[in-house]
Design a protein around this motif. Structure first.
Motif, PDB file in Angstrom:
ATOM      1  N   ILE A  58       0.811  -1.216   0.000  1.00  0.00           N
ATOM      2  CA  ILE A  58       0.000   0.000   0.000  1.00  0.00           C
ATOM      3  C   ILE A  58       0.850   1.274   0.000  1.00  0.00           C
ATOM      4  O   ILE A  58       0.315   2.362   0.153  1.00  0.00           O
ATOM      5  CB  ILE A  58      -0.973   0.019   1.202  1.00  0.00           C
ATOM      6  N   THR A 152      -7.789   3.355   4.953  1.00  0.00           N
ATOM      7  CA  THR A 152      -7.242   4.275   3.960  1.00  0.00           C
ATOM      8  C   THR A 152      -7.553   5.732   4.238  1.00  0.00           C
ATOM      9  O   THR A 152      -6.893   6.612   3.687  1.00  0.00           O
ATOM     10  CB  THR A 152      -7.758   3.906   2.555  1.00  0.00           C
ATOM     11  N   SER A 205      -6.510  -3.853  -1.143  1.00  0.00           N
ATOM     12  CA  SER A 205      -5.562  -3.525  -2.196  1.00  0.00           C
ATOM     13  C   SER A 205      -4.874  -4.793  -2.676  1.00  0.00           C
ATOM     14  O   SER A 205      -4.371  -5.590  -1.869  1.00  0.00           O
ATOM     15  CB  SER A 205      -4.505  -2.537  -1.692  1.00  0.00           C
ATOM     16  N   ALA A 207      -1.736  -5.924  -5.195  1.00  0.00           N
ATOM     17  CA  ALA A 207      -0.579  -5.293  -5.819  1.00  0.00           C
ATOM     18  C   ALA A 207       0.377  -6.341  -6.355  1.00  0.00           C
ATOM     19  O   ALA A 207       0.407  -7.496  -5.899  1.00  0.00           O
ATOM     20  CB  ALA A 207       0.144  -4.391  -4.820  1.00  0.00           C
ATOM     21  N   ARG A 221      -0.899  -1.250  -8.260  1.00  0.00           N
ATOM     22  CA  ARG A 221      -1.848  -1.571  -7.193  1.00  0.00           C
ATOM     23  C   ARG A 221      -3.251  -1.148  -7.601  1.00  0.00           C
ATOM     24  O   ARG A 221      -3.452  -0.040  -8.119  1.00  0.00           O
ATOM     25  CB  ARG A 221      -1.462  -0.861  -5.900  1.00  0.00           C
ATOM     26  N   THR A 223      -7.074  -0.760  -5.892  1.00  0.00           N
ATOM     27  CA  THR A 223      -7.685  -0.654  -4.564  1.00  0.00           C
ATOM     28  C   THR A 223      -9.183  -0.443  -4.687  1.00  0.00           C
ATOM     29  O   THR A 223      -9.646   0.416  -5.438  1.00  0.00           O
ATOM     30  CB  THR A 223      -7.076   0.524  -3.782  1.00  0.00           C
ATOM     31  N   GLN A 290      -0.703   8.098  -8.316  1.00  0.00           N
ATOM     32  CA  GLN A 290      -2.066   7.650  -8.024  1.00  0.00           C
ATOM     33  C   GLN A 290      -3.006   8.334  -9.000  1.00  0.00           C
ATOM     34  O   GLN A 290      -3.119   9.552  -9.015  1.00  0.00           O
ATOM     35  CB  GLN A 290      -2.448   7.988  -6.591  1.00  0.00           C
TER      36      GLN A 290
END
Length: 466
Positions: A58, A152, A205, A207, A221, A223, A290
């Motif tokens: 993460i 998160t 998540s 990954a 990743r 999520t 992201q």
């Protein structure tokens, strides 16, 4: 007659964004998408360039490619947050007598929050993360996959202002409030406002980290996040001012209307993160991107309106908001000057001016700005498999500071942290403590609001390596 105005402002407040001193509760909290891992918090969240740990699921998925053994991990966290505010009022240069309604009984203090007008606290304890990762091979290249259930976002939010004026006559810019023209009367409503949100978002998540070459790794990743919050909001009328052209010609009448809301919100979203890591000798560089993501908020509120003449009316509000969160970029470097010491630094930015909100709960996106964060951390392997960690990071907030002379500025605080990690056979134990502090002033022509937010975070975890 204007002497008994209907509570129109109170009816529409939950549906739209008002002035900064009384922003109704809508999507506050969704911007705080923070990594909740023990090592990351201990090292000031400067971990984009670190690898070989299950936490990279993460953090930076590219770091997974350096994991050599299957690993399981679980961690918990305790969060404590408190807010405080002190208001100081200056005499209004035009309607000087009005200041008597808000005047401070004490003089200005060198430490304005030593005895704040009000304080409020929230605390919670919950699972921070649990998951595992396993290294594989893809031909001649290392491939590691991992999955983690983790928190998160902390959705905690609180705001209170006991002296809200609408229109805000103390405002000087960006939009000054004009004085009444000859024969004109300006009606100013005086209210007390409070809002609170408690809740959190969690996510699953998945990954994968792939070794493209000996020194270059890439990771991805995906999520799926969801969560809920309990929301409440209240506005209580205190009085009404009637301002006229003559500086001494104004009236005040008390008022006691109110509106209160209680409800809940449900959140859901998908996010994707691309990670890269490159290592040369004692230096590792990491980057994560992201992607912009969409978040959905379903809310349901029940409320009650009481007018100044004592009449009561129940209200129900159900709707959906759609939030487009902007992309976020993190870049970091890790340096190992000697084998037992690791130094790390991170820089991140996210432009919340690009935030888009549509739906039935708001009429426009909140007035947020650019967020730029810095993280600094260090790790010392001082004995065997025992590590000491420390860190510092800027704690930027997207909301803009209110008041004249501060147009466009966002609030930024600091966070200090320390931690310890040790391995006992196949078990690794970690603990971290972080203290966050945010102070800022909403400075107007007629008053100054001194605001303080403090957070105490304790995280602890255990990992098992096969």
């Amino acid at each position: 007659m204007l002497r008994r105005l209907p509570l129109l402002l109170l009816f529409v407040a939950p549906l739209s964004y008002g002035q900064g001193v009384m922003q109704p509760l809508s999507v506050q909290g969704v911007e705080r998408q923070e990594s909740v891992t023990v090592r990351a918090r201990a090292m000031g969240s400067a971990v984009t360039a670190l690898s070989g740990s299950i936490e990279t699921v993460i953090l930076n998925p590219a770091g997974l490619a350096s994991l050599s053994l299957p690993t399981l991990s679980a961690s918990g966290a305790w969060f404590q947050q408190d807010w405080a505010e002190t208001q100081h009022w200056n005499p209004n240069r035009y309607y000087a007598g009005m200041s008597l309604f808000f005047a401070d009984p004490d003089e200005y203090r060198s430490e304005p929050l030593s005895a704040p007008d009000w304080t409020h606290s929230q605390g919670t304890f919950r699972l921070a993360a649990i998951g595992g990762a396993i290294p594989l091979r893809l031909g001649e290249r290392a491939l590691t996959v991992g999955v983690m259930l983790h928190q998160t976002a902390q959705l905690s939010d609180y705001d209170r202002n006991d002296n809200v004026l609408n229109p805000y006559i103390g405002q000087f810019r960006p939009d000054p409030i004009e004085r009444p023209k000859p024969g004109e009367e300006i009606v100013v409503r005086w209210s007390a406002f409070e809002r609170e949100r408690t809740g959190y978002m969690q996510a699953v998540s998945t990954a994968a980290g792939l070794e493209l070459s000996e020194n270059f790794h890439v990771g991805l990743r995906i999520t799926r996040a969801w969560g809920s919050s309990t929301d409440r909001q209240e506005i209580r009328e205190t009085g009404v001012f009637f301002l006229r052209e003559d500086a001494h010609d104004y009236d005040h009448e008390p008022a006691n209307g109110s509106i209160s809301w209680d409800g809940s919100s449900e959140y859901s979203s998908w996010k994707g993160v691309l990670g890269l890591q490159w290592q040369y000798d004692v230096i590792t560089v990491g980057i994560t991107y992201q992607f912009a993501s969409d978040l959905r908020r379903n809310f349901s509120n029940t409320g009650q309106v009481r007018t100044t003449n004592g009449e009561a009316r129940n209200l129900t509000q159900v709707g959906v908001d759609r939030v487009r969160l902007p992309a976020r970029v993190r870049a970091g470097v890790a340096l190992r000057p000697i084998p037992v010491v690791t130094l790390a630094a991170d820089y991140s930015w996210q432009n919340f001016s690009d935030l888009k909100v549509t739906g039935s709960g708001v009429t426009t996106a909140p007035d947020w700005g650019m967020v730029e964060g810095i993280g600094l951390g260090g790790e010392w392997n001082f004995r065997g498999e025992t590590f000491l960690r420390a860190g510092f990071r800027r704690d930027p907030q997207p909301f803009r500071i209110e008041g004249f002379g501060l147009v466009g500025q966002t609030a930024t605080g600091d966070a200090f942290s320390a931690g310890l990690g040790t391995s006992i056979s196949v078990l690794t134990l970690d603990i971290a403590y972080e203290f966050q502090r945010l102070r800022y002033q909403d400075r107007w022509e007629s008053n100054v609001d001194y605001n303080r937010i403090r957070k105490h975070n304790v995280l602890f975890g255990v990992s098992y390596t096969f």
